[in-house]
Structures are given as C-alpha cells and as structure tokens.
Design an enzyme around this catalytic site. Structure first.
Site: not given
Length: 403
Positions: A320, A323
């Site tokens: 995502k 991250n």
C-alpha cells in the site's frame, strides 16, 4: 516559541547536521567514535576458521546471493586470466539487464561480438553453440532475459572450475573474516538517536547514527510490552528473518538487529523522502495524485522489489502507499514486512488473513488458498490510488491480522 517547539528545532538541527556529516562514501572528515571504530577491525584468520562448519558454503549462497561474497569472488576471478572472460560477461550481462531500453541493442551487440565470437580474444569457450545461436538470433529484439541462459552457463562453469580454487584463496579467507564481523553483537550504545521519524502501533522509528561509522539509519523500536499485549512478536521476528534474507535495492535493508530491556530494535535503510501516501495527497493538495509517467516509474521499482521477494518464496501481503518509501534520489523501496509469509519448500500456496482492507485480494478475503498473485492485486490498487488519489474500493483501511 514554547519549549516543545524549541526542542523540535534543536532535534531537527542535530538530525540535519548528522545527515550532512555522512555522504554515503568515504569521508575522512566524518567524526567517528574511536572506541567503536576499533571494534570493526577484521579479526585474525585463526578466529574465523570455525565458520566453515557453521555457514552455508554452497556456491549460490556465498557467490551470488550475498553481496560481500559476490564482490570478493569477482575480485578473485579477476586475478586469474582463465576466468577473466567469464567474469566480464557476468558483469556485462548484469549491466544489460539494468540498462535503459534505448541502450540495450548496443550493449547486446557488444556482448555478442566480445564474448560469443570464436575469433574474439575474450571468447567464452565453455558456452554451448546452440545457446549462442539462439541468443544471437533473438538479439535484435533485445528482450528481457536475453542472456539468461549464458549467465546460467557461466555460473555452472565457475562453480565447477573456479569455486574450489576460490575457497582456498585469500579472498575466501577475507569472506570468513567479514562473516565473523557480521556475527558480532551490537547494542543500543552503538547508536546515537536523533529525532523521531514516525510512530506506529508497536513503537516508533527514529533517525540513528552508527557511532563507529557515522552512517545514518532508521531504527525501528518495537516495544516488548506492546508486542506481547497485541501478539506481535511473531510478526516482528518474521520481518527480521525476511529482511536478513533478502538483498534488493528496492526493499529496505536490515543493517543491524538487537534488543534492549524494553524494545526489539531493527536498524534499517534511512529513507528521507517520505512515503508514497504523502506524495500522493500532501505535495500538491489542490491537485492530489501523481502523473502517469511518475506512477509507472514507481510501479516498475515496486515490481522489482516484489519479484525479489517472490524469487525467495515470500508473499508480501501488505503493499500500500504507506509502505512504499522514497530516498533522497526519488527511488522507492518496499518496507514493513511484518505481514509477509514465506512458503514452505513443498508448497506453492498458503492460507491466512493478513493485510489492509481495500488492498486485499478476493481469495485472501474469502479465506481461500492463494499465491503470489495477491501481491499484484494490491499493486493494482496502489497504482490506481497513485493516479486517481483515491482507492477503487475504499481509500484507506485499518491493518488487520488474524491467525
């Protein structure tokens, strides 16, 4: 200015000064702590001999997967005329694989003329004629993996002809010395913490300077009480094991790991550019999102990192924007591998509910078995959010795990 704001200014100033004192290379003006610097000296070889019985001495492990082992093996090859062509084609093929599309045809022709022509001084005689003919035939298309068969043949040749000589050389002795040094314990006294870079459910990430070298890192401190209360020890240990195993310029690297009375500490690559979510929504608040070329660039680098994980039988499961971190040069690395899972040798699929709602593939949500494809579903959602500045299902979810 209140006292809290003053503390922040002081912390930021110290952090910027520390970053400026280390440029990533050798700088004789860097201030290092002599006490800790002396602990980084390579030991006498006699103290390292026992490591021959403790580490994996297979060719693939020490000459291909480990950066320091690969570098020392290549230095050894360069000292023996017989192996110089194999060394050079190895280096040139890796250069071809990372070259821009516009440069590939020229590099391919250079490799063919230099190493595949039997009249050339650097002709690689160990290569199979049929493999050479196939590569030459496809060279004008310059596809990915064009020279992969040649690289495999080169590795097999070096494993058979050079590897044993390498293990009897001073270069292998130096490798053992590095492995000994790598295994020596470090603790919190080796690091000087500066400002906090971010906070999470289990602790915080601080900018830290290694006292012996002056190099800056990100120190992820996971509070043991919080880990115990929220059953997070397993995830922390999984992240540590996986980070220690992978070596990719598109995944944050684990430099050190240690524990204190209160925290488990993972010392990793310092990424100063923030995460993708910040760049999507906060850099230009009036027009959030990234333009398509920039999104494609980041996506290509993310794929390189994920492919490295997949080659090591690791499913990431938590891709995502938060991250994906940026460095000073604008390149990205995957971070936060606490939800990753490594497949067992005899299995190609797994089960388990882990990830962030809105980024999780249907088979994962439905409790079905899945493979690496779930990471590409998350990649598609992430790419959509990069460009549209919103998620296709829900823009943001809460990370969840369930055994």
């Amino acid at each position: 200015m209140d006292f809290g704001a003053l503390e922040t200014v002081v912390a930021n100033s110290a952090y910027i000064t520390a970053r400026g004192s280390f440029d990533g290379g050798f700088n004789p003006q860097i201030t290092r702590n002599k006490k800790f610097r002396s602990k980084l000296k390579l030991p006498p070889l006699a103290e390292c001999e026992h490591l021959k019985n403790q580490i994996d001495l297979e060719f693939e492990n020490i000459c291909e997967k480990q950066p320091i082992g690969k570098k020392l093996f290549q230095e050894f090859l360069g000292t023996i005329d017989q192996f110089v062509p194999a060394l050079n084609i190895w280096i040139d093929i890796e250069d071809y694989d990372t070259a821009e599309d516009d440069d590939r045809l020229q590099k391919a022709k250079c490799i063919i003329n230099k190493y595949l022509d039997s009249h050339s001084k650097h002709f690689c005689h160990y290569l199979d004629d049929k493999v050479i003919a196939q590569v030459v035939e496809e060279s004008n298309k310059v596809p990915d993996g064009l020279f992969k068969p040649l690289l495999q043949s080169t590795a097999e040749y070096l494993k058979e002809k050079a590897f044993q000589q390498y293990k009897e050389s001073k270069y292998f002795s130096r490798f053992l010395q590095w492995k000994w040094l790598e295994s020596q314990p470090v603790g919190e006294d080796w690091f000087m913490d500066f400002r906090v870079l971010g906070k999470g459910g289990f602790g915080e990430v601080s900018a830290s300077q290694m006292r012996a070298t002056g190099k800056m890192y990100a120190c992820k401190k996971l509070n043991k009480k919080r880990l115990k209360k929220r059953k997070g020890f397993e995830g922390a240990m999984v992240e540590k094991r996986i980070l220690a195993k992978v070596h990719s310029r598109f995944i944050v690297s684990l430099a050190y790991a240690f524990q204190t009375k209160n925290d488990v500490c993972l010392v990793m690559t310092l990424m100063n550019g923030g995460d993708l979510r910040f760049h999507i929504y906060n850099v230009d608040e009036e027009n959030p999102g990234l333009d398509e070329p920039r999104a494609c660039f980041y996506t290509a680098q993310i794929i390189c990192g994920m492919e490295h994980l997949h080659q090591n039988r690791i499913i990431y499961r938590d891709l995502k924007p938060e991250n994906v971190l940026l460095d000073n040069d604008g390149n990205v690395r995957i971070s936060d591998l606490g939800l990753a899972v490594q497949l067992k040798e005899n299995k190609n699929r797994t089960k388990g509910y882990a990830g962030t709602p809105g980024f999780m593939a249907p088979e994962l949500l439905n409790g079905e078995e899945y493979d690496y494809s779930v990471d590409y579903f998350s990649l598609g959602v992430t790419l959509f959010e990069m460009i549209a500045a919103r998620g296709p299902f829900r823009s943001r979810g809460e990370k969840v795990t369930k055994s």
